[in-house]
Design a protein around this motif. Structure first.
Motif, PDB file in Angstrom:
ATOM      1  N   SER A  77      36.840  46.078  40.233  1.00  0.00           N
ATOM      2  CA  SER A  77      37.484  44.851  40.680  1.00  0.00           C
ATOM      3  C   SER A  77      37.054  44.576  42.115  1.00  0.00           C
ATOM      4  O   SER A  77      37.247  45.416  42.999  1.00  0.00           O
ATOM      5  CB  SER A  77      39.008  44.969  40.593  1.00  0.00           C
ATOM      6  N   HIS A  79      37.225  42.243  45.530  1.00  0.00           N
ATOM      7  CA  HIS A  79      38.057  41.294  46.267  1.00  0.00           C
ATOM      8  C   HIS A  79      37.273  40.683  47.421  1.00  0.00           C
ATOM      9  O   HIS A  79      36.617  41.400  48.185  1.00  0.00           O
ATOM     10  CB  HIS A  79      39.283  42.011  46.860  1.00  0.00           C
ATOM     11  N   ASP A  97      36.783  39.178  41.530  1.00  0.00           N
ATOM     12  CA  ASP A  97      37.948  39.276  40.662  1.00  0.00           C
ATOM     13  C   ASP A  97      39.216  38.836  41.382  1.00  0.00           C
ATOM     14  O   ASP A  97      40.224  38.543  40.742  1.00  0.00           O
ATOM     15  CB  ASP A  97      38.101  40.717  40.168  1.00  0.00           C
ATOM     16  N   ALA A  98      39.176  38.825  42.706  1.00  0.00           N
ATOM     17  CA  ALA A  98      40.292  38.334  43.517  1.00  0.00           C
ATOM     18  C   ALA A  98      39.735  37.704  44.785  1.00  0.00           C
ATOM     19  O   ALA A  98      38.754  38.198  45.350  1.00  0.00           O
ATOM     20  CB  ALA A  98      41.264  39.458  43.864  1.00  0.00           C
ATOM     21  N   GLU A 100      41.251  36.675  48.439  1.00  0.00           N
ATOM     22  CA  GLU A 100      42.458  36.872  49.241  1.00  0.00           C
ATOM     23  C   GLU A 100      42.564  35.899  50.411  1.00  0.00           C
ATOM     24  O   GLU A 100      43.476  36.028  51.226  1.00  0.00           O
ATOM     25  CB  GLU A 100      42.514  38.307  49.765  1.00  0.00           C
ATOM     26  N   SER A 121      39.694  32.400  36.121  1.00  0.00           N
ATOM     27  CA  SER A 121      40.050  32.362  37.540  1.00  0.00           C
ATOM     28  C   SER A 121      40.186  33.744  38.131  1.00  0.00           C
ATOM     29  O   SER A 121      40.778  34.631  37.516  1.00  0.00           O
ATOM     30  CB  SER A 121      41.376  31.616  37.731  1.00  0.00           C
ATOM     31  N   PRO A 122      39.665  33.947  39.347  1.00  0.00           N
ATOM     32  CA  PRO A 122      40.004  35.154  40.078  1.00  0.00           C
ATOM     33  C   PRO A 122      41.489  35.109  40.440  1.00  0.00           C
ATOM     34  O   PRO A 122      42.112  34.038  40.485  1.00  0.00           O
ATOM     35  CB  PRO A 122      39.147  35.071  41.357  1.00  0.00           C
ATOM     36  N   GLU A 123      42.051  36.259  40.684  1.00  0.00           N
ATOM     37  CA  GLU A 123      43.399  36.305  41.237  1.00  0.00           C
ATOM     38  C   GLU A 123      43.337  35.761  42.667  1.00  0.00           C
ATOM     39  O   GLU A 123      42.384  36.043  43.393  1.00  0.00           O
ATOM     40  CB  GLU A 123      43.893  37.752  41.243  1.00  0.00           C
ATOM     41  N   ALA A 158      46.050  30.169  40.250  1.00  0.00           N
ATOM     42  CA  ALA A 158      46.705  31.439  39.922  1.00  0.00           C
ATOM     43  C   ALA A 158      46.987  32.253  41.188  1.00  0.00           C
ATOM     44  O   ALA A 158      46.392  33.298  41.418  1.00  0.00           O
ATOM     45  CB  ALA A 158      45.833  32.243  38.963  1.00  0.00           C
ATOM     46  N   THR A 160      49.025  34.758  43.253  1.00  0.00           N
ATOM     47  CA  THR A 160      49.957  35.846  42.947  1.00  0.00           C
ATOM     48  C   THR A 160      50.438  36.593  44.187  1.00  0.00           C
ATOM     49  O   THR A 160      51.321  37.440  44.085  1.00  0.00           O
ATOM     50  CB  THR A 160      49.300  36.873  42.006  1.00  0.00           C
ATOM     51  N   LYS A 190      52.768  40.213  45.217  1.00  0.00           N
ATOM     52  CA  LYS A 190      51.710  40.996  45.845  1.00  0.00           C
ATOM     53  C   LYS A 190      51.567  40.693  47.329  1.00  0.00           C
ATOM     54  O   LYS A 190      51.568  39.536  47.743  1.00  0.00           O
ATOM     55  CB  LYS A 190      50.391  40.784  45.097  1.00  0.00           C
TER      56      LYS A 190
END
Length: 225
Positions: A77, A79, A97-98, A100, A121-123, A158, A160, A190
């Motif tokens: 994963s 980020h 994958d994310a 930030e 979508s990535p987180e 999305a 989170t 998160k």
């Protein structure tokens, strides 16, 4: 053991102790191993230890090393923890994958378009500039609630969690507390906060993700600018 292995094991032990001190399970905390500026051969030893969550600052640098690494380790994963330019949004959605560092409406609008086009979508985490530093990216704290509603409602993103980088010369506690309050009142599960010098404090204040680089990989040398 090589020094990377020793450093990684030490960081994991410190996470365990900080979690226990705060009455939390260490498994509830994700270590984002920050591999920015490090080459693939520097990252491989950490992958071989079974670690699978990594953080990078730049899309272009990541494109040069991570596709092959992710092909070899499909459960990795990745980020994005550095500022994202809108003209790199498509590449970021494809690789990470994310993300930030969502911090402005133009980026939210662009990400929404790219997510719809990609079909996945990535987180997403909203970056909050808890120190109100003019030179630093991030949504101002008093604008974070409205921005989150915009992202979730108008752009159907999305989101989170939230992320912050406190001023380097200040006590991080008020900044971590502020971020935790923003997450709590908005129902976000998160919290990405805490780096090599303060991740134990961040864990005690509720961090679910800690971003640790030099404590694992050692001193950085700037690569590619």
């Amino acid at each position: 053991m090589n020094t990377t292995t020793q450093r990684y094991n030490d960081v994991m032990a410190r996470i365990d102790r900080a979690a226990a001190k705060s009455g939390r399970a260490a498994t509830d905390i994700t270590l984002v191993a920050v591999s920015k500026t490090f080459a693939a051969e520097d990252i491989e030893p950490v992958l071989e230890l079974g670690h699978r969550v990594f953080g990078e600052n730049r899309v272009q640098e990541s494109q040069g090393k991570w596709p092959a690494l992710k092909q070899a380790h499909a459960d990795t994963s990745l980020h994005l923890i550095g500022p994202l330019q809108t003209n790199k949004a498509r590449e970021a959605v494809a690789l990470f994958d994310a993300i930030e560092t969502l911090d402005r409406e133009k980026l939210a609008r662009t990400l929404a378009k790219e997510v719809q086009s990609a079909g996945n979508s990535p987180e997403l985490f909203i970056q909050v500039n808890t120190g109100n530093e003019p030179q630093k990216a991030g949504m101002l704290p008093d604008e974070a609630d409205a921005f989150l509603k915009l992202c979730l409602g108008t752009y159907d993103l999305a989101v989170t969690g939230v992320m912050c980088i406190p001023p380097f010369d200040e006590d991080p506690v008020p900044h971590f507390t502020l971020l935790a309050d923003i997450a709590k009142r908005n129902g976000l599960a998160k919290l990405s906060m805490g780096m090599s010098g303060d991740f134990e404090t961040a864990i005690e204040l509720g961090a679910t993700h800690v971003r640790v680089g030099s404590a694992i990989f050692g001193s950085r040398t700037q690569v590619g600018g």
